[in-house]
Design an enzyme around this catalytic site. Structure first.
Site, mmCIF file in Angstrom:
data_model
loop_
_atom_site.group_PDB
_atom_site.id
_atom_site.type_symbol
_atom_site.label_atom_id
_atom_site.label_comp_id
_atom_site.label_asym_id
_atom_site.label_seq_id
_atom_site.Cartn_x
_atom_site.Cartn_y
_atom_site.Cartn_z
ATOM 1 N N LYS A 79 -24.518 -39.395 -3.688
ATOM 2 C CA LYS A 79 -23.259 -38.932 -3.389
ATOM 3 C C LYS A 79 -22.354 -38.390 -4.372
ATOM 4 O O LYS A 79 -21.753 -37.359 -4.182
ATOM 5 C CB LYS A 79 -22.519 -40.373 -2.660
ATOM 6 C CG LYS A 79 -22.977 -40.781 -1.294
ATOM 7 C CD LYS A 79 -22.175 -41.679 -0.601
ATOM 8 C CE LYS A 79 -22.576 -42.070 0.770
ATOM 9 N NZ LYS A 79 -21.712 -43.100 1.421
ATOM 10 N N ASP B 290 -16.547 -41.640 2.639
ATOM 11 C CA ASP B 290 -17.558 -42.395 3.140
ATOM 12 C C ASP B 290 -17.361 -42.496 4.617
ATOM 13 O O ASP B 290 -16.060 -43.034 5.164
ATOM 14 C CB ASP B 290 -17.970 -43.423 2.347
ATOM 15 C CG ASP B 290 -18.743 -44.422 2.922
ATOM 16 O OD1 ASP B 290 -19.649 -44.160 3.261
ATOM 17 O OD2 ASP B 290 -18.437 -45.659 3.159
#
Length: 278
Positions: free
Chosen positions: A205, A16
């Site tokens: 994600k 991330d």
């Protein structure tokens, strides 16, 4: 408990950006940069995974020396997977019906609403929150302000963002007012105290990392992920991934992690990679 030899088999590291790779000054520390490049030199695929569009990810890909059609990024919270030549490998979009739905949801509180595409951001709002302007600036994105009748019926978009001022309670009000059916129809995350992000159902994600790993013929057990906020939670719900929470992560991320490292301002990624992988 993950066995030591399982950590050493890592073939893909999904990272991330905000609050994880990036410090609070939106930079990559020199130590984290060196460690990720060392992992890359060992043949490990480094993939940046972000709520941002590709334009907001590319400057950090360049810093890490990642480029070309054999390197990848997961953007818009997993709604789009692209290679670093800009080719779209996978895209999940919402349409004009969803556009109208988002406008109805906006009426539940006093918040800004913007629609994100691979080319630019769109909004009908004239008075823009600082957060919305920051989102556009940080991602090197044009923010187009339009009237409703200027939006074409074939309009599609990859992600929606509801934002408000940092000292406002309006995002909390909206979060508490969202009907149950919205959570069944969309992927919804509260990524910050003053931001709610919405994607098409199934666009996350976690799913995008699985999709990319499958394309690259990498076993999910050989995938390592780093994250800190609500839009990273889908990665931490995968039972096969090796899951590292940042020291600054929210509690629901830390609870699902295999290991909690240091925070994003103190080389948390580098410390975890040195402990388990390098």
């Amino acid at each position: 408990m993950v066995k030591e030899e399982e950590w050493m088999a890592i073939k893909l590291i999904a990272v991330d950006l905000d609050g994880t790779l990036l410090t609070t000054s939106n930079t990559i520390s020199a130590e984290t940069q060196r460690t990720l490049q060392e992992a890359k030199n060992q043949g490990i695929k480094i993939v940046l995974v972000s709520g941002r569009p590709l334009s907001g990810v590319m400057p950090y890909e360049d810093i890490l020396g990642l480029k070309g059609e054999k390197q990848y990024a997961i953007v818009f919270n997993g709604a789009v997977v692209q290679n670093l030549a800009g080719d779209v490998l996978m895209s999940q979009e919402m349409d004009y019906h969803d556009f109208n739905t988002m406008l109805r949801l906006q009426r539940l509180s006093h918040v800004n609403l913007h629609f994100e595409t691979t080319k630019c951001f769109w909004t009908l709002d004239r008075n823009l929150s600082v957060q919305m302007q920051i989102n556009a600036a940080l991602t090197n994105n044009e923010l187009r302000v339009r009237n409703r009748d200027e939006i074409p019926k074939d309009f599609t978009f990859n992600k929606v963002g509801f934002t408000c001022a940092k000292d406002s309670d309006q995002i909390a009000k909206l979060w508490g007012s969202l009907p149950e059916w919205t959570f069944e129809s969309y992927d919804i995350v509260r990524s910050l105290d003053n931001c709610i992000e919405i994607n098409a159902i199934g666009a996350s994600k976690g799913n995008a990392v699985m999709d990319l790993a499958s394309r690259l013929k990498i076993n999910p057990k050989d995938v390592m992920i780093f994250g800190d906020q609500g839009n990273d939670l889908s990665m931490f719900e995968n039972p096969d991934f090796k899951k590292i929470a940042m020291g600054n992560a929210i509690s629901s991320i830390k609870e699902k992690a295999d290991f909690v490292t240091d925070d994003n301002n103190h080389n948390g990624i580098a410390k975890a990679l040195k402990k388990f992988v390098i």
